[in-house]
Design an enzyme around this catalytic site. Structure first.
Site, PDB file in Angstrom:
ATOM      1  CE  LYS A 194     107.820  20.628  43.468  1.00 53.64           C
ATOM      2  NZ  LYS A 194     108.999  21.507  43.515  1.00 53.64           N
ATOM      3  CD  GLU A 269      99.292  31.350  50.225  1.00 52.87           C
ATOM      4  OE1 GLU A 269      99.194  32.163  49.272  1.00 52.87           O
ATOM      5  OE2 GLU A 269     100.315  31.190  50.897  1.00 52.87           O
ATOM      6  CB  CYS A 303     101.033  35.303  48.119  1.00 55.86           C
ATOM      7  SG  CYS A 303     101.922  34.022  47.297  1.00 55.86           S
TER       8      CYS A 303
HETATM    9  C1  SIN Z   1     103.174  33.765  50.896  1.00 57.00           C
HETATM   10  O1  SIN Z   1     103.753  34.642  50.315  1.00 57.00           O
HETATM   11  O2  SIN Z   1     102.626  32.859  50.268  1.00 57.00           O
HETATM   12  C2  SIN Z   1     103.103  33.673  52.403  1.00 57.00           C
HETATM   13  C3  SIN Z   1     103.298  34.941  53.077  1.00 57.00           C
HETATM   14  C4  SIN Z   1     103.136  34.867  54.564  1.00 57.00           C
HETATM   15  O3  SIN Z   1     102.963  33.787  55.146  1.00 57.00           O
HETATM   16  O4  SIN Z   1     103.167  35.915  55.172  1.00 57.00           O
END
Ligand code: SIN
Length: 499
Positions: A194, A269, A303
């Site tokens: 998804k 995550e 993130c």
């Molecule tokens: C994310 O923002 O969840 C992943 C960032 C990354 O893989 O560098």
């Protein structure tokens, strides 16, 4: 094929992608491109221009159940393929993605907004997971355990978990999918993807290339539309044995609760609140380059973006001056234009959240050192911003801003930095800049985070384990460890072995 209504700036790019056969604005179930059963659709827009790009099916429970059945049927034969058969098909998928690198990157920039150079980087990064796991497919070794019994032999074999539901975000429309799907397929699992409703087109282009690579029908299925309905169908189905999610901590907690009823495995995550610690023995140039790259990558929408920049008293003024200077060199604009380093945020709601954080910080005594307002280009653009003299009471220190704002906070001792850095429920990535190995090592060990960048602001790579501790999630993605998330261990005890 999709109807393309936009006659604006995006049209030429869409035409090119369409001609390359990569504009697939349908769901994928059992190897067929399908509409929503009731014909409903969702529009997809270019965040840089607001232009309508195309529409994709607004799917829900019924289509998700069909996709689960499709994955469940395909599992029977996919899981029985040899590791080298699966490896070859994954390798071919990787090659096709790289052959179409330009088109996929342009499509990504159109729907997500990131500068083309970053989109090209993401295509390589995303494809890299497929290349890596094409190899790891051959290395899912088991064990032979020394037996304490004369007549028994003890073995461990690894087997695929089963059907996996992957739920992925809009900030990395390709890499967050391949980071889950490649190890799942390598392990022998089949998937229902998804993708984010804001950025489904890159996912669908990648799915098209998986078909061209020869990955059999039903191994990869894609549904999108009504996220709560799709999520509930995935959670409630006993045929789905695992959910892998990248996104907010809030949604991650709901998925965790929902997975309890069928005791599904989970990889999560979730959000971060990355501290970026500049110790007073740091090389200023290295620290500025690292903090800039970490903070402003993808316009602050990752993130692992530095969310709080902690600067030691003795180096604060020098660092702030050099950092502001570097930030003034960033170029905001449409990601398809040459030289642009900062694209739009994903939508106006994201800009409003940034504005709220900045207003809150200023009202609590922060100093505006750069930016601090929307960019003249439009509602989704925000100027790269630096705030000085931030304090722990400010919202921006407690929550991910997910935008191009760097709050600088002063600290006195290494212990202060460690305390401030760890005073959050998040534990994804942290950064530290220091010229002293022993000092940096001590701080790195004390940081309650799953990943630490030391004199480096961009740490993501397919070959290293990505993931967090505390409320930033469960499990690791990428690297040789990533495939374990899609494997079950089976212990086999063989008896009656006496001669
Ligand atoms: C994310 O923002 O969840 C992943 C960032 C990354 O893989 O560098």
């Amino acid at each position: 094929m999709a109807t393309i209504a936009s006659a604006g700036a995006s049209q030429a790019v869409l035409d090119k992608i369409n001609n390359a056969g990569l504009l697939r604005a349908k769901g994928l179930i059992s190897g067929e491109w399908v509409s929503a059963e009731d014909g409903r659709t969702l529009p997809v827009y270019n965040p840089a221009t607001g232009e309508f790009l195309t529409e994709v099916p607004l799917m829900g429970e019924r289509e998700t159940l069909s996709a689960i059945d499709s994955a469940h049927n395909a599992f029977k034969s996919w899981s029985k393929k040899t590791c080298s058969e699966r490896s070859k098909l994954l390798r071919r998928w990787y090659e096709l993605i790289l052959e179409k690198k330009e088109e996929i990157a342009q499509l990504m920039t159109l729907e997500q907004g990131k500068p083309l150079k970053e989109a090209l980087g993401e295509v390589s990064y995303g494809a890299g997971f497929i290349e890596l796991f094409a190899e790891e497919a051959k290395r899912t070794y088991g064990d032979i355990i020394p037996s304490p019994y004369p007549d028994r032999r003890l073995l461990v074999v690894k087997q695929p978990v089963g059907v996996v539901g992957t739920i992925t975000p809009w900030n990395f429309p390709l890499a967050m999918i391949t980071r889950k799907v490649a190890p799942a397929l390598a392990a022998g699992c089949t998937v229902v993807i998804k993708p984010a409703e804001l950025t489904p087109l890159t996912a669908l282009a990648a799915a098209e290339l998986s078909i061209q690579a020869g990955i059999p029908p039903g191994v990869i299925n894609v549904v999108m539309g009504d996220a709560p309905q799709i999520g509930a169908a995935l959670l409630e189905s006993t045929k789905v044995r695992k959910i892998s999610f990248t996104g907010s901590t809030q949604v991650g907690k709901k998925l965790m609760a929902g997975a309890a009823s069928t005791v599904k495995r989970l990889s999560l995550e979730l959000g971060g609140n990355a501290p970026c610690i500049i110790l007073d023995d740091a090389d200023i140039e290295v620290a500025v380059k690292g903090a800039l790259a970490s903070k402003y990558r993808n316009s602050g929408q990752t993130c692992v973006c530095a969310n709080r920049v902690l600067v030691q008293d003795g180096i604060y003024d020098k660092f702030a001056e050099a950092f502001i200077q570097a930030v003034s060199g960033l170029k905001v604009g449409n990601g398809l234009e040459e030289g642009v380093t900062q694209g739009p945020l994903i939508n106006e709601a994201a800009v409003k959240k940034v504005e709220q954080h900045v207003e809150d910080a200023l009202s609590k005594g922060a100093m505006l050192l750069a930016g601090g307002h929307r960019h003249r280009l439009g509602a989704a653009f925000y100027e790269p911003t630096v705030l000085g003299d931030a304090t722990e009471e400010m919202l921006i220190m407690k929550e991910e801003v997910f935008g191009p704002v760097a709050p600088l906070i002063r600290f006195k001792t290494d212990e202060d930095a460690i305390r401030i850095a760890n005073s959050t429920e998040a534990g994804l990535a942290a950064y530290l800049f220091s010229g002293s190995i022993s000092r940096a090592w001590r701080v790195a060990e004390a940081l309650e985070y799953g990943m630490v960048g030391w004199n480096e602001g961009v740490i993501s790579t397919e070959v290293a384990p990505f993931g967090g501790v505390k409320q930033s999630g469960l499990g690791r993605e990428g690297s040789k460890y990533g495939i374990d998330e899609y494997l079950e261990m089976k212990y086999i005890c063989i008896g009656n072995m006496l001669p």
